[in-house]
Structures are given as C-alpha cells and as structure tokens.
Design a protein around this motif. Structure first.
Motif, short mmCIF file in Angstrom:
data_model
loop_
_atom_site.label_atom_id
_atom_site.label_comp_id
_atom_site.label_asym_id
_atom_site.label_seq_id
_atom_site.Cartn_x
_atom_site.Cartn_y
_atom_site.Cartn_z
N ASP A 1 117.11 96.41 118.84
CA ASP A 1 115.96 96.32 118.60
C ASP A 1 115.94 95.41 117.04
O ASP A 1 116.77 96.04 116.08
CB ASP A 1 115.47 97.72 118.30
N ASP A 2 115.03 94.25 117.03
CA ASP A 2 115.21 93.54 115.99
C ASP A 2 114.35 93.77 114.82
O ASP A 2 113.96 92.93 113.87
CB ASP A 2 115.15 91.92 116.26
N GLU A 3 113.56 94.81 114.79
CA GLU A 3 112.63 94.97 113.72
C GLU A 3 113.52 95.06 112.22
O GLU A 3 114.60 95.62 112.18
CB GLU A 3 112.34 96.85 113.77
N ALA A 4 112.88 94.40 111.31
CA ALA A 4 113.48 93.95 110.17
C ALA A 4 113.58 95.50 109.47
O ALA A 4 112.93 96.61 109.44
CB ALA A 4 112.65 93.32 109.30
N GLN A 5 114.90 95.50 108.61
CA GLN A 5 115.21 96.53 107.85
C GLN A 5 114.82 96.45 106.58
O GLN A 5 115.03 95.39 105.80
CB GLN A 5 116.72 96.58 107.82
N PRO A 6 113.79 97.10 106.13
CA PRO A 6 113.31 97.05 104.67
C PRO A 6 114.27 97.29 103.65
O PRO A 6 115.22 98.27 103.84
CB PRO A 6 112.07 98.08 104.50
N HIS B 1 122.60 89.32 110.29
CA HIS B 1 121.27 88.54 109.89
C HIS B 1 120.61 89.19 108.71
O HIS B 1 120.52 90.53 108.55
CB HIS B 1 120.39 88.10 111.09
N ALA B 2 119.94 88.44 107.70
CA ALA B 2 119.47 89.07 106.61
C ALA B 2 118.36 89.96 106.80
O ALA B 2 118.09 91.14 106.19
CB ALA B 2 118.96 88.13 105.36
N TRP C 1 125.04 102.39 102.07
CA TRP C 1 125.84 101.49 102.54
C TRP C 1 125.30 100.08 102.53
O TRP C 1 123.95 99.79 102.69
CB TRP C 1 126.59 101.56 103.91
N ASN C 2 125.89 98.87 102.02
CA ASN C 2 125.30 97.55 102.17
C ASN C 2 125.21 97.10 103.44
O ASN C 2 126.27 97.04 104.39
CB ASN C 2 126.26 96.69 101.15
N LEU C 3 124.01 96.67 103.95
CA LEU C 3 123.98 96.30 105.49
C LEU C 3 123.91 94.90 105.59
O LEU C 3 123.23 94.12 104.79
CB LEU C 3 122.46 96.94 105.73
N ILE C 4 124.81 94.45 106.47
CA ILE C 4 124.95 93.02 106.81
C ILE C 4 124.79 92.55 108.35
O ILE C 4 124.62 91.57 108.58
CB ILE C 4 126.40 92.67 106.53
N GLY C 5 124.42 93.34 109.15
CA GLY C 5 123.94 93.32 110.62
C GLY C 5 123.55 94.39 111.24
O GLY C 5 123.51 95.64 110.72
N ARG C 6 123.39 94.28 112.61
CA ARG C 6 122.97 95.45 113.54
C ARG C 6 123.71 95.07 114.83
O ARG C 6 123.70 94.05 115.32
CB ARG C 6 121.62 95.36 113.60
N VAL D 1 124.84 97.83 110.58
CA VAL D 1 126.51 97.65 110.51
C VAL D 1 126.58 97.60 108.64
O VAL D 1 125.87 96.77 107.99
CB VAL D 1 127.23 96.42 111.14
N GLY D 2 127.45 98.25 108.26
CA GLY D 2 127.34 98.34 106.63
C GLY D 2 128.68 98.18 105.96
O GLY D 2 129.83 98.53 106.75
N ILE D 3 128.75 97.92 104.84
CA ILE D 3 130.21 98.11 104.10
C ILE D 3 129.81 98.92 102.52
O ILE D 3 128.90 98.75 101.98
CB ILE D 3 130.47 96.49 103.61
N ALA D 4 130.99 99.85 102.39
CA ALA D 4 131.04 100.53 101.08
C ALA D 4 132.22 100.51 100.76
O ALA D 4 133.14 100.67 101.34
CB ALA D 4 130.67 101.91 101.26
N GLU D 5 132.45 99.91 99.54
CA GLU D 5 133.70 99.65 98.85
C GLU D 5 134.65 98.97 100.08
O GLU D 5 133.91 97.84 100.21
CB GLU D 5 134.40 100.91 98.63
N ARG D 6 135.58 99.31 100.42
CA ARG D 6 136.45 98.45 101.51
C ARG D 6 136.18 99.11 102.81
O ARG D 6 137.25 98.72 103.51
CB ARG D 6 137.68 98.23 100.83
N GLN D 7 135.27 100.01 102.92
CA GLN D 7 135.18 100.53 104.13
C GLN D 7 133.87 99.92 105.16
O GLN D 7 133.06 99.40 104.39
CB GLN D 7 135.11 101.97 104.02
#
Lengths: 228, 305
Positions: free
Chosen positions: A223-228, A94-95, A180-185, A162-168
C-alpha cells in the motif's frame, strides 16, 4: 560461558548470558533456548529471548527451576552455523513512505541511493521480538546510518514501515505509534494469523532487505499511501 | 445454545480468560483477567475450568438481556449490579430469566467484576486464548481484539450447576489501601539506599494513568544508579522505574520486553488486589523472597483443588 541466573518474579528467572549486544551472541542464545525448552518440557510457561538474556517462566518450585537451568546450560556450546531461518524482505525505499530517508542521507553525507545500498547490503540477525507481535529488533546497521529516535514519536506509523533507531532496524507489522526513522516500506505481512506460527520472524533468524521498485512493491500487495 | 444480548458496553468490557502463554518470544503479550482470583471464583461457581472465558467489566456501564432462562455467576468488584431493579451481590451464581436485564452501574467497592457463564462464553481463540488485547488485535468474540459492544450477542452452551456462593471466609478482603507483596528482583541493589527505604516504607498513590498495560504510581522519586540496561523480558507484575523515578506496575497487556530497571515483581495475589484499586488509592510494598512467595501461592491455589 557461565550464565548468571537472576530472580525476576515469583515463577520467573532471568538467564543472563552476555553483557553487550553482539551478532556473535546469537548462536549461543539459540543453543541455550533449545536446551532450556528440552529441559523444562511441559513445565515451561514462556521463554523470552532478548539480545543478551533468556527469561524463563516455569511451573516448578523456583529452586528446582534454578537447578534445572544450571544443569541444562552446563558445557553450553554455540549452535552449528548461525541457526534460524534467512528471510529476504522486499522494501520500497522512498521518501513518500519513508520520510526520514532524505534526513538520514543529509545527516550521513550519503546520497539516498547509498543509504539504501548500505542498509540492504548485509544480513541482520533478529535479536528479539517485542514492542508488538512480530516486531523484530534487528541490527546492527552501518554506523553511518545510526540515528536517534524521533523526539516526538508518530501517532501512526503505517504497517510494513521499515525504520532505524540508533543502530537497530525493524519493520512495523501493523499500524502503531512509533518513533523510529522511517526509510521505506515492505509489502510483506510480518504477523499473520493465517500463517503457522503467526510471526514471520523468530529470534535468531537473519534478514536481508531487498530494494524493490514502486511497481514491484504494488505488485506484491503493498500500500503506497504516503506516510505523514 | 444460550444468548445474552448486549444492551450497553464500554471499551473496558472485554472477553478475558487466563491469558496467552508460550508466545512471548513472538512479541505477543499475555492478556487475561487482571483479577485472576475473581476469574477463578466466577468460573468455580459454575463448575467451569477456572480459566474459562468470562466478561471483565471495569467500572460499570455494561448491560445484557437473557434471551433464554439461564444461570450465570458474578465475582470481583461490587459495581452496583442489578437484575432489572433488584440489586445483585457478587460472589454467587444466580438465575437470569428470559427477558431480564443484568446491568452494572458504577463502582461501589473495587474496579473489575467478572461475569461467567456455564462452560464459558464463546470466543475465537487466537494462539490458545480468547483474551482480548485491543492493542494487538487479538482475541475476544471475533478474534480481532475488539472490546464488547452494544447489540452483540454473547453465547454459551454449558450445563447448569446448582446455585451457590463463594464461602465468606474465602472471599478476598476488600482493602482500600492494600500492602502488596513484591518479589525482590536482581536490580534492587542498583537503586540508591534512600530509594530502597522509600520504596518499601512510603505509601504510593495510584495515578489515573492506568490501563491493562500498567499502572503508574506517584510518590518520592526513586533513583537508579546502575548501568543503562539492554532490553530484556518483562514479567507480569514487574515494578519498573523509568527515568522520572515514578514506578509503573506492568500488568497483563504489557509489552514483552523493555529496558527500564525493576525493583522486582508483584506476586499474583498482590496483582489481584491491585486490579481492584481505584486511581487515588494508596498502596505499600512489602518485600518477599521468591521461594516463600511461591509456597504461599501454592497454598492459596489449594482452595480450588
């Protein structure tokens, strides 16, 4: 398969088995790790696997250690099956907890739902642990999801991100800085002193991310606290 | 049980021991005393296991008061230590009477002093070690990786040995500008010829960007000409060269894997010397080969046998 053995430090040698990152390396890496552990026994101070290499720190004269490595890896065969354990790790994509989910969607031309599907539809081997205790470097993600690290890393990434960096791809075991690019938790504790072995993941394990809803995430202790 | 009440501390005053081993594959760093020679001597003075938990005091700002008469030992940097107002020299064990205060003021020579107690200070071992690693939240008194803080109580319970000193000839030399032995690594040939000449013939200045993870060095820009590296294990003392060409010596709290090329790795003895150098100090590197460095290290360890 003739690994290169290189000098790294006074009591440490690098065993270089491959030249590039590949899922197919893993059964070889696991087999080599096991052979080295057995061969060195109590003389092994540390064994650090990473993608294509095994770093061996020992309490032996270096020339003896070098001979022991060469001998232990003679006729190396990949382990049967893919080795390691398989983990299913629930993720609330989730965003609000993965601010780059929409960014990756826009960049790839996929919908957010498709990004989630593509990220969660394959098993990823754990190539190495590093950066922080229990932080597993996994991959490779679908090329459409490949994304460069953030130009300015975040000072604080929430635990479980949970994140992505290049293809990892990876999940942050604890709060830390990160680019890293965060896409979820995930609500799963990746490094837990109450657990035998502490780290959920070990090099050579395989991970499947399983999408869950916010309510499931919360029910699992997230814990669903939003990621700034 | 003996108690030392902490009256002053800083984030750089930590419980340390010989570090964690057998856990690097989990991403867990080594930790442990940066100057292992001083760690060993501090424990030797009391008849402890050489790697027993001690207090690493960097730069000063640390003060404890004895709750009972006790004997302690001090090795490593001269940080203007005092018992009440009486100066106390390192490299000896000493008595601290009930109510007396031991304080570390500011650096005289060196950076890190090691305070040992009979049997070792009590900590909460995590993964086989009490070494405090703040970044990982591991080790220390409570096991959660916190540095020592004011109003905590250090405890220990060992038996007292007679007072003694480290023989003068055995104390490590206080070098302002040490020559540091570096075991040459496999990527050495991937640096430019000029870079190799400069790496081993120029003086390098310790940057103020220095902590228990690593120390940056300032000097000529080193040029790596090899292929980009895939992340691999990083040994203690690795001299890695990031793209800005300024080397970083990686220390006990380093990350476990990384992808920067390395000139090599400092020997344990070189690391112990480096741990006592202030920012601004100049150091030189001397290339050594692995086997020879190993034999030298075994000879050195013989002094504690």
């Amino acid at each position: 398969m003739t690994p290169r053995i290189e000098v790294v430090a006074i009591d440490t040698l690098m065993v270089r088995l491959f030249q590039r990152i590949d899922e197919a390396n893993m059964p070889w890496m696991l087999a080599a790790s096991q052979r080295l552990s057995t061969a060195f026994g109590a003389h092994l101070l540390d064994l650090v696997p990473s993608y294509t290499t095994l770093m061996v720190q020992f309490a032996l004269p270096p020339s003896e250690a070098r001979a022991l490595i060469a001998q232990a890896l003679e006729g190396l065969q990949p382990g049967a099956g893919s080795g390691g354990r398989r983990h299913e790790i629930p993720v609330w994509y989730h965003a609000s907890v993965g601010p780059e989910l929409p960014v990756l969607a826009a960049r790839s031309g996929l919908s957010e739902a498709e990004v989630v599907r593509v990220h969660s539809e394959r098993d990823y081997p754990v190539f190495a642990l590093g950066f922080a205790p229990g932080f597993g470097f996994m991959g490779l993600v679908d090329e459409r999801l490949a994304s460069p690290r953030l130009s300015t890393p975040r000072k604080q990434v929430a635990a479980g991100s949970v994140g992505i960096a290049e293809r990892q791809t990876a999940a942050y075991p604890a709060v830390s800085p990160g680019g890293w690019n965060l896409i979820g938790r995930t609500p799963v504790r990746l490094f837990d002193r109450e657990r035998g072995g502490f780290s959920l993941l070990q090099p050579g394990d395989r991970v499947r991310f399983v999408p869950v809803s916010r309510s499931q995430f919360l029910a699992l202790g997230g814990d669903d606290e939003a990621q700034p | 049980m003996n108690h030392l009440q902490i009256h002053a501390s800083t984030p750089l005053c930590q419980l340390q021991d010989a570090g964690r081993f057998g856990v690097r594959h989990l991403g867990v760093t080594q930790g442990g005393a940066l100057d292992w020679v001083a760690l060993y001597w501090a424990n030797w003075l009391l008849g402890n296991a050489l790697g027993a938990p001690v207090v690493e005091v960097a730069l000063g700002g640390f003060c404890v008061e004895a709750r009972q008469d006790c004997v302690l030992a001090l090795a490593g940097a001269h940080l203007h230590a005092c018992i009440d107002d009486e100066p106390l020299q390192p490299w000896r064990s000493f008595a601290l009477a009930k109510g007396q205060r031991l304080s570390f003021k500011h650096p005289g020579h060196g950076v890190r002093a090691y305070l040992a107690a009979p049997g070792g200070f009590h900590g909460t071992p995590v993964l086989g070690s009490c070494a405090t690693v703040v970044r990982e939240g591991l080790g220390g008194m409570d096991g959660q990786g916190a540095a020592l803080v004011k109003d905590q109580c250090l405890t220990f319970a060992g038996t007292v040995a007679p007072l003694r000193e480290v023989p003068l000839a055995q104390r490590p030399p206080v070098a302002q500008n040490p020559v540091l032995d570096m075991v040459i690594g496999a990527q050495i040939g991937d640096f430019s010829g000029t870079s190799l000449f400069e790496a081993f013939n120029r003086e390098w200045t310790l940057d103020s960007r220095a902590d228990r993870m690593g120390i940056r060095l300032l000097g000529p820009q080193l040029v790596y000409q090899g292929a980009p590296m895939i992340s691999e294990g990083i040994p203690l003392g690795a001299v890695q060269v990031p793209p800005d060409g300024q080397p970083i010596v990686l220390l006990n709290d380093r990350q476990t894997i990384g992808g920067y090329p390395r000139l090599g790795a400092l020997t344990p003895l070189a690391l112990a010397q480096l741990a006592q150098c202030m920012p601004g100090a100049g150091v030189r590197f001397r290339p050594v080969v692995q086997d020879e460095a190993w034999r030298e290290q075994q000879r050195y360890l013989g002094r504690w046998l």
